[in-house]
Design an enzyme around this catalytic site. Sequence first.
Site, PDB file in Angstrom:
ATOM      1  N   ASN A 104       0.824  -1.209   0.000  1.00  0.00           N
ATOM      2  CA  ASN A 104       0.000   0.000   0.000  1.00  0.00           C
ATOM      3  C   ASN A 104       0.862   1.265   0.000  1.00  0.00           C
ATOM      4  O   ASN A 104       1.938   1.288   0.594  1.00  0.00           O
ATOM      5  CB  ASN A 104      -0.937  -0.002   1.205  1.00  0.00           C
ATOM      6  CG  ASN A 104      -1.919  -1.157   1.145  1.00  0.00           C
ATOM      7  OD1 ASN A 104      -2.082  -1.770   0.094  1.00  0.00           O
ATOM      8  ND2 ASN A 104      -2.565  -1.459   2.253  1.00  0.00           N
ATOM      9  N   ASP A 106      -0.513   4.135   1.106  1.00  0.00           N
ATOM     10  CA  ASP A 106      -1.031   5.026   2.154  1.00  0.00           C
ATOM     11  C   ASP A 106      -0.130   4.933   3.391  1.00  0.00           C
ATOM     12  O   ASP A 106       0.856   4.191   3.400  1.00  0.00           O
ATOM     13  CB  ASP A 106      -2.499   4.683   2.473  1.00  0.00           C
ATOM     14  CG  ASP A 106      -2.681   3.284   3.062  1.00  0.00           C
ATOM     15  OD1 ASP A 106      -1.883   2.897   3.947  1.00  0.00           O
ATOM     16  OD2 ASP A 106      -3.620   2.571   2.642  1.00  0.00           O
ATOM     17  N   HIS A 121       5.827  -0.771  -2.791  1.00  0.00           N
ATOM     18  CA  HIS A 121       5.354   0.050  -3.913  1.00  0.00           C
ATOM     19  C   HIS A 121       5.428   1.544  -3.612  1.00  0.00           C
ATOM     20  O   HIS A 121       4.706   2.337  -4.218  1.00  0.00           O
ATOM     21  CB  HIS A 121       3.922  -0.365  -4.307  1.00  0.00           C
ATOM     22  CG  HIS A 121       3.867  -1.732  -4.933  1.00  0.00           C
ATOM     23  ND1 HIS A 121       2.700  -2.457  -5.052  1.00  0.00           N
ATOM     24  CD2 HIS A 121       4.841  -2.495  -5.495  1.00  0.00           C
ATOM     25  CE1 HIS A 121       2.956  -3.622  -5.657  1.00  0.00           C
ATOM     26  NE2 HIS A 121       4.249  -3.666  -5.926  1.00  0.00           N
ATOM     27  N   CYS A 129      12.105  13.931  -7.508  1.00  0.00           N
ATOM     28  CA  CYS A 129      12.330  14.455  -8.855  1.00  0.00           C
ATOM     29  C   CYS A 129      12.287  13.308  -9.874  1.00  0.00           C
ATOM     30  O   CYS A 129      12.868  12.245  -9.645  1.00  0.00           O
ATOM     31  CB  CYS A 129      13.670  15.166  -8.913  1.00  0.00           C
ATOM     32  SG  CYS A 129      14.101  15.700 -10.580  1.00  0.00           S
ATOM     33  N   THR A 219      -5.049  -8.712  -0.375  1.00  0.00           N
ATOM     34  CA  THR A 219      -4.391  -8.539  -1.683  1.00  0.00           C
ATOM     35  C   THR A 219      -4.926  -9.557  -2.673  1.00  0.00           C
ATOM     36  O   THR A 219      -5.171 -10.715  -2.313  1.00  0.00           O
ATOM     37  CB  THR A 219      -2.856  -8.641  -1.578  1.00  0.00           C
ATOM     38  OG1 THR A 219      -2.298  -8.483  -2.896  1.00  0.00           O
ATOM     39  CG2 THR A 219      -2.384  -9.948  -0.981  1.00  0.00           C
TER      40      THR A 219
HETATM   41  C1  BJW Z   1     -10.383  -6.993   1.209  1.00  0.00           C
HETATM   42  C2  BJW Z   1     -11.295  -6.109   1.726  1.00  0.00           C
HETATM   43  C3  BJW Z   1     -11.385  -6.052   3.115  1.00  0.00           C
HETATM   44  C4  BJW Z   1     -11.378  -5.920  -0.397  1.00  0.00           C
HETATM   45  N1  BJW Z   1     -10.615  -6.828   3.860  1.00  0.00           N
HETATM   46  N2  BJW Z   1      -9.623  -7.766   1.967  1.00  0.00           N
HETATM   47  C5  BJW Z   1       4.981 -11.790 -13.676  1.00  0.00           C
HETATM   48  C6  BJW Z   1       3.801 -12.216 -14.263  1.00  0.00           C
HETATM   49  C7  BJW Z   1       2.934 -11.287 -14.879  1.00  0.00           C
HETATM   50  C8  BJW Z   1       3.231  -9.932 -14.916  1.00  0.00           C
HETATM   51  C9  BJW Z   1       4.397  -9.520 -14.331  1.00  0.00           C
HETATM   52  C10 BJW Z   1       5.255 -10.438 -13.737  1.00  0.00           C
HETATM   53  N3  BJW Z   1       6.310  -9.740 -13.234  1.00  0.00           N
HETATM   54  C11 BJW Z   1       6.128  -8.426 -13.499  1.00  0.00           C
HETATM   55  C12 BJW Z   1       4.973  -8.266 -14.185  1.00  0.00           C
HETATM   56  C13 BJW Z   1       4.404  -6.961 -14.685  1.00  0.00           C
HETATM   57  C14 BJW Z   1       3.664  -6.185 -13.611  1.00  0.00           C
HETATM   58  C15 BJW Z   1       2.512  -7.040 -13.121  1.00  0.00           C
HETATM   59  O1  BJW Z   1       2.574  -7.686 -12.089  1.00  0.00           O
HETATM   60  N4  BJW Z   1       1.414  -7.026 -13.854  1.00  0.00           N
HETATM   61  C16 BJW Z   1       0.238  -7.835 -13.523  1.00  0.00           C
HETATM   62  C17 BJW Z   1      -0.881  -6.910 -13.059  1.00  0.00           C
HETATM   63  C18 BJW Z   1      -0.169  -8.625 -14.714  1.00  0.00           C
HETATM   64  N5  BJW Z   1       4.549  -5.796 -12.525  1.00  0.00           N
HETATM   65  C19 BJW Z   1       5.280  -4.675 -12.615  1.00  0.00           C
HETATM   66  O2  BJW Z   1       5.249  -3.945 -13.582  1.00  0.00           O
HETATM   67  C20 BJW Z   1       6.174  -4.357 -11.422  1.00  0.00           C
HETATM   68  N6  BJW Z   1       7.482  -4.042 -11.891  1.00  0.00           N
HETATM   69  C21 BJW Z   1       8.281  -4.935 -12.458  1.00  0.00           C
HETATM   70  O3  BJW Z   1       7.985  -6.104 -12.537  1.00  0.00           O
HETATM   71  O4  BJW Z   1       9.464  -4.404 -12.908  1.00  0.00           O
HETATM   72  C22 BJW Z   1      10.377  -5.264 -13.578  1.00  0.00           C
HETATM   73  C23 BJW Z   1      11.670  -4.508 -13.653  1.00  0.00           C
HETATM   74  C24 BJW Z   1      12.801  -5.049 -13.099  1.00  0.00           C
HETATM   75  C25 BJW Z   1      14.010  -4.354 -13.178  1.00  0.00           C
HETATM   76  C26 BJW Z   1      14.053  -3.117 -13.799  1.00  0.00           C
HETATM   77  C27 BJW Z   1      12.912  -2.557 -14.340  1.00  0.00           C
HETATM   78  C28 BJW Z   1      11.696  -3.267 -14.266  1.00  0.00           C
HETATM   79  C29 BJW Z   1       5.705  -3.101 -10.701  1.00  0.00           C
HETATM   80  C30 BJW Z   1       4.349  -3.253 -10.118  1.00  0.00           C
HETATM   81  C31 BJW Z   1       3.903  -1.913  -9.516  1.00  0.00           C
HETATM   82  C32 BJW Z   1       2.453  -1.957  -9.042  1.00  0.00           C
HETATM   83  N7  BJW Z   1       2.018  -0.622  -8.797  1.00  0.00           N
HETATM   84  C33 BJW Z   1       0.665  -0.437  -8.276  1.00  0.00           C
HETATM   85  C34 BJW Z   1       0.363   1.070  -8.256  1.00  0.00           C
HETATM   86  C35 BJW Z   1       1.120   1.761  -7.141  1.00  0.00           C
HETATM   87  C36 BJW Z   1       0.890   3.244  -7.183  1.00  0.00           C
HETATM   88  C37 BJW Z   1      -0.552   3.616  -6.998  1.00  0.00           C
HETATM   89  O5  BJW Z   1      -1.109   3.396  -5.906  1.00  0.00           O
HETATM   90  O6  BJW Z   1      -1.127   4.173  -7.913  1.00  0.00           O
HETATM   91  O7  BJW Z   1       0.587  -1.002  -6.957  1.00  0.00           O
HETATM   92  S1  BJW Z   1      -0.592  -1.315  -9.176  1.00  0.00           S
HETATM   93  C38 BJW Z   1      -1.555  -1.692  -7.770  1.00  0.00           C
HETATM   94  O8  BJW Z   1      -1.588  -3.145  -7.599  1.00  0.00           O
HETATM   95  C39 BJW Z   1      -0.791  -1.145  -6.555  1.00  0.00           C
HETATM   96  C40 BJW Z   1      -0.945  -2.253  -5.565  1.00  0.00           C
HETATM   97  O9  BJW Z   1       0.042  -2.186  -4.562  1.00  0.00           O
HETATM   98  C41 BJW Z   1      -0.864  -3.477  -6.418  1.00  0.00           C
HETATM   99  C42 BJW Z   1      -1.461  -4.711  -5.792  1.00  0.00           C
HETATM  100  O10 BJW Z   1      -2.828  -4.552  -5.625  1.00  0.00           O
HETATM  101  P1  BJW Z   1      -3.541  -5.123  -4.327  1.00  0.00           P
HETATM  102  O11 BJW Z   1      -3.028  -4.442  -3.118  1.00  0.00           O
HETATM  103  O12 BJW Z   1      -3.487  -6.591  -4.333  1.00  0.00           O
HETATM  104  O13 BJW Z   1      -5.032  -4.590  -4.547  1.00  0.00           O
HETATM  105  P2  BJW Z   1      -6.215  -5.239  -5.404  1.00  0.00           P
HETATM  106  O14 BJW Z   1      -7.215  -4.174  -5.625  1.00  0.00           O
HETATM  107  O15 BJW Z   1      -5.697  -5.948  -6.585  1.00  0.00           O
HETATM  108  O16 BJW Z   1      -6.828  -6.342  -4.430  1.00  0.00           O
HETATM  109  C43 BJW Z   1      -7.508  -5.974  -3.248  1.00  0.00           C
HETATM  110  C44 BJW Z   1      -7.886  -7.239  -2.512  1.00  0.00           C
HETATM  111  O17 BJW Z   1      -8.468  -6.881  -1.279  1.00  0.00           O
HETATM  112  C45 BJW Z   1      -8.933  -8.099  -3.263  1.00  0.00           C
HETATM  113  O18 BJW Z   1      -8.522  -9.456  -3.265  1.00  0.00           O
HETATM  114  C46 BJW Z   1     -10.210  -7.929  -2.417  1.00  0.00           C
HETATM  115  O19 BJW Z   1     -11.032  -9.092  -2.396  1.00  0.00           O
HETATM  116  C47 BJW Z   1      -9.622  -7.669  -1.058  1.00  0.00           C
HETATM  117  N8  BJW Z   1     -10.485  -6.897  -0.165  1.00  0.00           N
HETATM  118  N9  BJW Z   1     -11.951  -5.469   0.668  1.00  0.00           N
HETATM  119  C48 BJW Z   1      -9.762  -7.692   3.240  1.00  0.00           C
HETATM  120  N10 BJW Z   1     -12.304  -5.197   3.705  1.00  0.00           N
HETATM  121 ZN    ZN Z   2      15.913  17.008 -10.032  1.00  0.00          ZN
END
Ligand code: BJW
Ligand code: ZN
Length: 280
Positions: A104, A106, A121, A129, A219
Amino acid sequence: MTGPELAEAGRLLAAARRPVVFTGAGMSAESGVPTFRDAQTGLWQRYDPQELATPAAFRADPALVWGWYETRRRGVRRALPNPGHRAVAAIAARLPETVVITQNVDDLHERGGVPAPVRLHGSLFAPRCSACARPAPLPSDLPPSADPPEPHDGAEPHGGAESHAPEAHDGPLDPPACADCGAPVRPGVVWFGEALPSAALAAAVEAASGCDLLLTVGTSALVHPAAEIPLVAARLGAPVVQVNPVPTPLDAICAVNLRGPAGEVLPALVRAAWPDDAVG
Ligand code: BJW
Ligand code: ZN
Protein backbone atom coordinates in the site's frame (compact mmCIF):
# COMPACT_ATOMS: atom_id res chain seq x y z
CA MET A 1 -14.92 -17.58 8.27
CA THR A 2 -15.85 -20.44 10.58
CA GLY A 3 -14.99 -21.06 14.21
CA PRO A 4 -12.60 -23.96 13.50
CA GLU A 5 -10.70 -21.97 10.84
CA LEU A 6 -10.32 -19.00 13.17
CA ALA A 7 -9.21 -21.27 16.01
CA GLU A 8 -6.61 -22.95 13.77
CA ALA A 9 -5.29 -19.59 12.54
CA GLY A 10 -5.20 -18.38 16.16
CA ARG A 11 -3.11 -21.43 17.13
CA LEU A 12 -0.68 -20.75 14.29
CA LEU A 13 -0.34 -17.11 15.29
CA ALA A 14 0.10 -17.89 18.99
CA ALA A 15 2.89 -20.38 18.13
CA ALA A 16 4.70 -17.96 15.80
CA ARG A 17 7.81 -16.01 16.81
CA ARG A 18 8.80 -14.42 13.49
CA PRO A 19 5.57 -13.74 11.59
CA VAL A 20 5.32 -11.72 8.42
CA VAL A 21 2.16 -9.70 7.78
CA PHE A 22 1.83 -9.00 4.04
CA THR A 23 -0.83 -6.46 3.14
CA GLY A 24 -2.60 -5.08 0.10
CA ALA A 25 -5.28 -2.55 -0.68
CA GLY A 26 -8.05 -4.54 1.05
CA MET A 27 -6.30 -3.74 4.35
CA SER A 28 -7.35 -0.10 3.97
CA ALA A 29 -10.72 -0.66 2.27
CA GLU A 30 -12.66 -0.27 5.52
CA SER A 31 -10.87 3.03 6.07
CA GLY A 32 -12.54 4.25 2.88
CA VAL A 33 -9.42 4.00 0.69
CA PRO A 34 -10.42 2.32 -2.57
CA THR A 35 -8.77 -0.89 -3.75
CA PHE A 36 -7.59 -1.30 -7.34
CA ARG A 37 -9.42 -4.32 -8.69
CA ASP A 38 -12.63 -4.79 -6.70
CA ALA A 39 -15.72 -4.77 -8.87
CA GLN A 40 -17.66 -1.48 -8.61
CA THR A 41 -15.27 0.27 -6.22
CA GLY A 42 -11.77 -0.52 -7.52
CA LEU A 43 -9.73 2.34 -8.99
CA TRP A 44 -8.98 0.38 -12.14
CA GLN A 45 -12.75 0.11 -12.79
CA ARG A 46 -12.84 3.87 -13.28
CA TYR A 47 -9.33 4.79 -14.36
CA ASP A 48 -7.02 3.27 -16.94
CA PRO A 49 -3.73 2.25 -15.27
CA GLN A 50 -1.90 2.78 -18.55
CA GLU A 51 -2.91 6.47 -18.47
CA LEU A 52 -2.06 7.05 -14.81
CA ALA A 53 0.32 4.48 -13.34
CA THR A 54 3.19 4.12 -15.79
CA PRO A 55 6.32 6.20 -16.48
CA ALA A 56 5.04 6.76 -20.02
CA ALA A 57 1.79 8.20 -18.69
CA PHE A 58 3.70 10.71 -16.55
CA ARG A 59 5.90 11.72 -19.48
CA ALA A 60 2.84 12.15 -21.70
CA ASP A 61 0.74 14.17 -19.25
CA PRO A 62 2.47 15.02 -15.96
CA ALA A 63 -0.37 17.30 -14.82
CA LEU A 64 -3.00 14.58 -15.29
CA VAL A 65 -0.97 12.05 -13.33
CA TRP A 66 0.18 14.47 -10.60
CA GLY A 67 -3.37 15.78 -10.10
CA TRP A 68 -4.76 12.26 -9.75
CA TYR A 69 -2.19 11.30 -7.14
CA GLU A 70 -2.69 14.57 -5.26
CA THR A 71 -6.42 13.84 -5.07
CA ARG A 72 -5.69 10.36 -3.74
CA ARG A 73 -3.13 11.67 -1.24
CA ARG A 74 -5.65 14.13 0.15
CA GLY A 75 -8.22 11.32 0.42
CA VAL A 76 -5.78 9.20 2.40
CA ARG A 77 -5.04 12.15 4.70
CA ARG A 78 -8.73 12.19 5.64
CA ALA A 79 -8.88 8.42 6.21
CA LEU A 80 -8.25 6.78 9.57
CA PRO A 81 -6.69 3.43 10.45
CA ASN A 82 -9.34 0.75 10.92
CA PRO A 83 -9.44 -2.07 13.50
CA GLY A 84 -7.46 -4.26 11.10
CA HIS A 85 -4.51 -1.86 11.19
CA ARG A 86 -4.76 -1.81 15.01
CA ALA A 87 -4.77 -5.60 15.10
CA VAL A 88 -1.61 -5.76 12.96
CA ALA A 89 0.01 -3.34 15.42
CA ALA A 90 -1.14 -5.58 18.29
CA ILE A 91 0.54 -8.59 16.64
CA ALA A 92 3.76 -6.60 16.19
CA ALA A 93 3.63 -5.46 19.82
CA ARG A 94 3.09 -9.05 21.05
CA LEU A 95 5.74 -10.52 18.71
CA PRO A 96 8.59 -8.00 18.31
CA GLU A 97 10.21 -9.89 15.41
CA THR A 98 7.10 -9.35 13.29
CA VAL A 99 7.81 -7.85 9.87
CA VAL A 100 4.99 -5.97 8.18
CA ILE A 101 5.36 -5.81 4.39
CA THR A 102 2.89 -3.64 2.52
CA GLN A 103 2.08 -2.97 -1.09
CA ASN A 104 0.00 0.00 0.00
CA VAL A 105 1.05 3.56 -0.68
CA ASP A 106 -1.03 5.03 2.15
CA ASP A 107 0.33 5.68 5.66
CA LEU A 108 -2.37 3.86 7.61
CA HIS A 109 -0.06 1.17 9.02
CA GLU A 110 2.16 3.88 10.49
CA ARG A 111 -0.79 5.78 11.90
CA GLY A 112 -2.25 2.48 13.14
CA GLY A 113 0.84 1.73 15.22
CA VAL A 114 3.36 0.01 12.93
CA PRO A 115 6.14 2.60 12.61
CA ALA A 116 8.20 1.15 9.76
CA PRO A 117 6.50 -1.27 7.40
CA VAL A 118 8.54 -2.55 4.46
CA ARG A 119 7.11 -0.62 1.51
CA LEU A 120 7.23 -2.50 -1.78
CA HIS A 121 5.35 0.05 -3.91
CA GLY A 122 6.51 3.33 -2.39
CA SER A 123 4.41 6.01 -0.76
CA LEU A 124 2.01 8.80 -1.65
CA PHE A 125 3.95 10.92 0.84
CA ALA A 126 7.45 10.73 -0.66
CA PRO A 127 7.50 12.64 -3.96
CA ARG A 128 10.81 12.90 -5.78
CA CYS A 129 12.33 14.46 -8.85
CA SER A 130 11.54 12.52 -12.03
CA ALA A 131 15.04 13.22 -13.37
CA CYS A 132 17.54 13.34 -10.48
CA ALA A 133 15.46 11.53 -7.80
CA ARG A 134 16.01 14.27 -5.21
CA PRO A 135 13.25 14.00 -2.56
CA ALA A 136 10.78 16.86 -2.90
CA PRO A 137 8.63 18.50 -0.23
CA LEU A 138 4.96 17.58 -0.09
CA PRO A 139 2.68 20.25 -1.45
CA SER A 140 0.59 22.05 1.12
CA ASP A 141 -2.72 20.39 1.93
CA LEU A 142 -4.54 23.68 1.86
CA PRO A 143 -6.83 25.12 0.26
CA PRO A 144 -9.03 25.62 3.29
CA SER A 145 -11.84 23.51 1.82
CA ALA A 146 -9.83 20.41 2.75
CA ASP A 147 -11.29 18.83 5.88
CA PRO A 148 -8.77 18.41 8.71
CA PRO A 149 -8.41 14.85 9.99
CA GLU A 150 -10.69 13.97 12.88
CA PRO A 151 -8.94 13.79 16.24
CA HIS A 152 -8.54 10.17 17.15
CA ASP A 153 -8.84 8.94 20.72
CA GLY A 154 -7.97 5.31 20.03
CA ALA A 155 -11.28 4.03 21.41
CA GLU A 156 -13.04 3.86 18.06
CA PRO A 157 -10.32 3.49 15.49
CA HIS A 158 -12.53 2.56 12.57
CA GLY A 159 -12.14 4.87 9.63
CA GLY A 160 -15.85 4.47 9.02
CA ALA A 161 -17.79 3.64 5.92
CA GLU A 162 -17.18 7.06 4.43
CA SER A 163 -15.33 6.68 1.17
CA HIS A 164 -12.20 8.66 0.54
CA ALA A 165 -12.17 7.58 -3.06
CA PRO A 166 -11.18 10.22 -5.58
CA GLU A 167 -14.82 10.61 -6.67
CA ALA A 168 -14.42 14.33 -7.16
CA HIS A 169 -11.19 14.15 -9.12
CA ASP A 170 -9.74 17.60 -8.77
CA GLY A 171 -8.36 17.44 -12.27
CA PRO A 172 -4.96 18.09 -13.76
CA LEU A 173 -2.44 19.91 -11.61
CA ASP A 174 1.05 20.86 -12.73
CA PRO A 175 3.67 19.10 -10.63
CA PRO A 176 6.20 21.25 -8.82
CA ALA A 177 9.68 21.64 -10.30
CA CYS A 178 12.70 20.03 -8.68
CA ALA A 179 14.69 22.54 -6.61
CA ASP A 180 17.94 21.12 -8.02
CA CYS A 181 17.38 20.50 -11.70
CA GLY A 182 13.97 21.92 -12.53
CA ALA A 183 12.50 18.66 -13.83
CA PRO A 184 8.94 17.77 -12.80
CA VAL A 185 8.48 16.17 -9.40
CA ARG A 186 6.74 12.77 -9.55
CA PRO A 187 4.81 10.67 -7.02
CA GLY A 188 7.09 8.38 -5.01
CA VAL A 189 5.23 5.23 -5.96
CA VAL A 190 6.18 2.23 -8.09
CA TRP A 191 4.47 2.20 -11.45
CA PHE A 192 3.98 -0.71 -13.83
CA GLY A 193 7.23 -1.59 -15.56
CA GLU A 194 9.37 -0.04 -12.80
CA ALA A 195 11.67 -1.96 -10.50
CA LEU A 196 10.64 -2.21 -6.87
CA PRO A 197 12.99 -0.46 -4.39
CA SER A 198 15.80 -2.98 -4.11
CA ALA A 199 16.35 -2.65 -0.34
CA ALA A 200 12.64 -3.13 0.38
CA LEU A 201 12.37 -6.12 -1.94
CA ALA A 202 15.47 -7.70 -0.40
CA ALA A 203 14.11 -7.11 3.12
CA ALA A 204 10.77 -8.64 2.14
CA VAL A 205 12.36 -11.74 0.61
CA GLU A 206 14.62 -12.17 3.63
CA ALA A 207 11.71 -11.85 6.09
CA ALA A 208 9.53 -14.25 4.10
CA SER A 209 12.41 -16.72 3.88
CA GLY A 210 12.92 -16.74 7.65
CA CYS A 211 9.36 -16.42 8.91
CA ASP A 212 7.41 -19.08 10.77
CA LEU A 213 3.99 -17.75 9.68
CA LEU A 214 2.91 -15.51 6.82
CA LEU A 215 -0.38 -13.68 7.19
CA THR A 216 -1.54 -12.26 3.85
CA VAL A 217 -4.27 -9.64 4.11
CA GLY A 218 -6.37 -7.91 1.47
CA THR A 219 -4.39 -8.54 -1.68
CA SER A 220 -5.51 -10.01 -4.98
CA ALA A 221 -1.96 -11.39 -5.37
CA LEU A 222 -1.98 -10.52 -9.06
CA VAL A 223 0.86 -8.01 -9.15
CA HIS A 224 4.42 -9.31 -9.34
CA PRO A 225 7.00 -9.53 -7.94
CA ALA A 226 5.14 -8.63 -4.69
CA ALA A 227 2.75 -11.56 -5.12
CA GLU A 228 5.68 -13.93 -4.84
CA ILE A 229 6.36 -13.03 -1.18
CA PRO A 230 3.76 -15.47 0.26
CA LEU A 231 5.00 -18.12 -2.17
CA VAL A 232 8.54 -17.76 -0.84
CA ALA A 233 7.32 -18.38 2.71
CA ALA A 234 5.19 -21.36 1.67
CA ARG A 235 7.98 -22.91 -0.36
CA LEU A 236 10.24 -22.82 2.72
CA GLY A 237 7.62 -24.47 4.90
CA ALA A 238 5.95 -21.58 6.73
CA PRO A 239 2.17 -21.83 7.06
CA VAL A 240 0.29 -19.10 5.17
CA VAL A 241 -2.96 -17.68 6.56
CA GLN A 242 -5.04 -15.53 4.23
CA VAL A 243 -7.60 -12.87 5.14
CA ASN A 244 -9.78 -11.88 2.20
CA PRO A 245 -13.53 -11.87 1.54
CA VAL A 246 -13.01 -13.67 -1.78
CA PRO A 247 -10.74 -16.39 -3.18
CA THR A 248 -7.38 -15.43 -4.67
CA PRO A 249 -4.59 -17.31 -6.47
CA LEU A 250 -3.04 -17.85 -3.02
CA ASP A 251 -5.88 -20.04 -1.75
CA ALA A 252 -4.18 -23.25 -2.81
CA ILE A 253 -1.02 -22.64 -0.77
CA CYS A 254 -2.81 -21.40 2.35
CA ALA A 255 -3.03 -23.45 5.52
CA VAL A 256 -6.12 -21.43 6.46
CA ASN A 257 -8.34 -19.10 4.42
CA LEU A 258 -10.28 -16.66 6.58
CA ARG A 259 -13.03 -15.25 4.36
CA GLY A 260 -14.04 -11.83 5.59
CA PRO A 261 -13.04 -8.19 5.91
CA ALA A 262 -9.73 -7.38 7.56
CA GLY A 263 -11.31 -4.95 10.00
CA GLU A 264 -13.37 -7.77 11.49
CA VAL A 265 -11.24 -10.85 10.93
CA LEU A 266 -7.91 -9.50 12.21
CA PRO A 267 -9.19 -8.38 15.64
CA ALA A 268 -10.96 -11.75 15.95
CA LEU A 269 -7.73 -13.51 15.02
CA VAL A 270 -5.79 -11.60 17.69
CA ARG A 271 -8.43 -12.50 20.26
CA ALA A 272 -8.27 -16.15 19.18
CA ALA A 273 -4.47 -16.18 19.51
CA TRP A 274 -4.28 -14.44 22.88
CA PRO A 275 -7.67 -14.67 24.56
CA ASP A 276 -6.34 -13.20 27.80
CA ASP A 277 -5.00 -10.01 26.19
CA ALA A 278 -7.08 -6.87 26.12
CA VAL A 279 -6.48 -6.07 22.45
CA GLY A 280 -8.47 -5.97 19.26
C1 BJW B 1 -10.38 -6.99 1.21
C2 BJW B 1 -11.30 -6.11 1.73
C3 BJW B 1 -11.39 -6.05 3.11
C4 BJW B 1 -11.38 -5.92 -0.40
N1 BJW B 1 -10.62 -6.83 3.86
N2 BJW B 1 -9.62 -7.77 1.97
C5 BJW B 1 4.98 -11.79 -13.68
C6 BJW B 1 3.80 -12.22 -14.26
C7 BJW B 1 2.93 -11.29 -14.88
C8 BJW B 1 3.23 -9.93 -14.92
C9 BJW B 1 4.40 -9.52 -14.33
C10 BJW B 1 5.25 -10.44 -13.74
N3 BJW B 1 6.31 -9.74 -13.23
C11 BJW B 1 6.13 -8.43 -13.50
C12 BJW B 1 4.97 -8.27 -14.19
C13 BJW B 1 4.40 -6.96 -14.69
C14 BJW B 1 3.66 -6.18 -13.61
C15 BJW B 1 2.51 -7.04 -13.12
O1 BJW B 1 2.57 -7.69 -12.09
N4 BJW B 1 1.41 -7.03 -13.85
C16 BJW B 1 0.24 -7.83 -13.52
C17 BJW B 1 -0.88 -6.91 -13.06
C18 BJW B 1 -0.17 -8.63 -14.71
N5 BJW B 1 4.55 -5.80 -12.53
C19 BJW B 1 5.28 -4.67 -12.62
O2 BJW B 1 5.25 -3.94 -13.58
C20 BJW B 1 6.17 -4.36 -11.42
N6 BJW B 1 7.48 -4.04 -11.89
C21 BJW B 1 8.28 -4.94 -12.46
O3 BJW B 1 7.98 -6.10 -12.54
O4 BJW B 1 9.46 -4.40 -12.91
C22 BJW B 1 10.38 -5.26 -13.58
C23 BJW B 1 11.67 -4.51 -13.65
C24 BJW B 1 12.80 -5.05 -13.10
C25 BJW B 1 14.01 -4.35 -13.18
C26 BJW B 1 14.05 -3.12 -13.80
C27 BJW B 1 12.91 -2.56 -14.34
C28 BJW B 1 11.70 -3.27 -14.27
C29 BJW B 1 5.70 -3.10 -10.70
C30 BJW B 1 4.35 -3.25 -10.12
C31 BJW B 1 3.90 -1.91 -9.52
C32 BJW B 1 2.45 -1.96 -9.04
N7 BJW B 1 2.02 -0.62 -8.80
C33 BJW B 1 0.67 -0.44 -8.28
C34 BJW B 1 0.36 1.07 -8.26
C35 BJW B 1 1.12 1.76 -7.14
C36 BJW B 1 0.89 3.24 -7.18
C37 BJW B 1 -0.55 3.62 -7.00
O5 BJW B 1 -1.11 3.40 -5.91
O6 BJW B 1 -1.13 4.17 -7.91
O7 BJW B 1 0.59 -1.00 -6.96
S1 BJW B 1 -0.59 -1.31 -9.18
C38 BJW B 1 -1.56 -1.69 -7.77
O8 BJW B 1 -1.59 -3.14 -7.60
C39 BJW B 1 -0.79 -1.15 -6.55
C40 BJW B 1 -0.95 -2.25 -5.57
O9 BJW B 1 0.04 -2.19 -4.56
C41 BJW B 1 -0.86 -3.48 -6.42
C42 BJW B 1 -1.46 -4.71 -5.79
O10 BJW B 1 -2.83 -4.55 -5.62
P1 BJW B 1 -3.54 -5.12 -4.33
O11 BJW B 1 -3.03 -4.44 -3.12
O12 BJW B 1 -3.49 -6.59 -4.33
O13 BJW B 1 -5.03 -4.59 -4.55
P2 BJW B 1 -6.21 -5.24 -5.40
O14 BJW B 1 -7.21 -4.17 -5.63
O15 BJW B 1 -5.70 -5.95 -6.59
O16 BJW B 1 -6.83 -6.34 -4.43
C43 BJW B 1 -7.51 -5.97 -3.25
C44 BJW B 1 -7.89 -7.24 -2.51
O17 BJW B 1 -8.47 -6.88 -1.28
C45 BJW B 1 -8.93 -8.10 -3.26
O18 BJW B 1 -8.52 -9.46 -3.26
C46 BJW B 1 -10.21 -7.93 -2.42
O19 BJW B 1 -11.03 -9.09 -2.40
C47 BJW B 1 -9.62 -7.67 -1.06
N8 BJW B 1 -10.49 -6.90 -0.17
N9 BJW B 1 -11.95 -5.47 0.67
C48 BJW B 1 -9.76 -7.69 3.24
N10 BJW B 1 -12.30 -5.20 3.71
ZN1 ZN C 1 15.91 17.01 -10.03
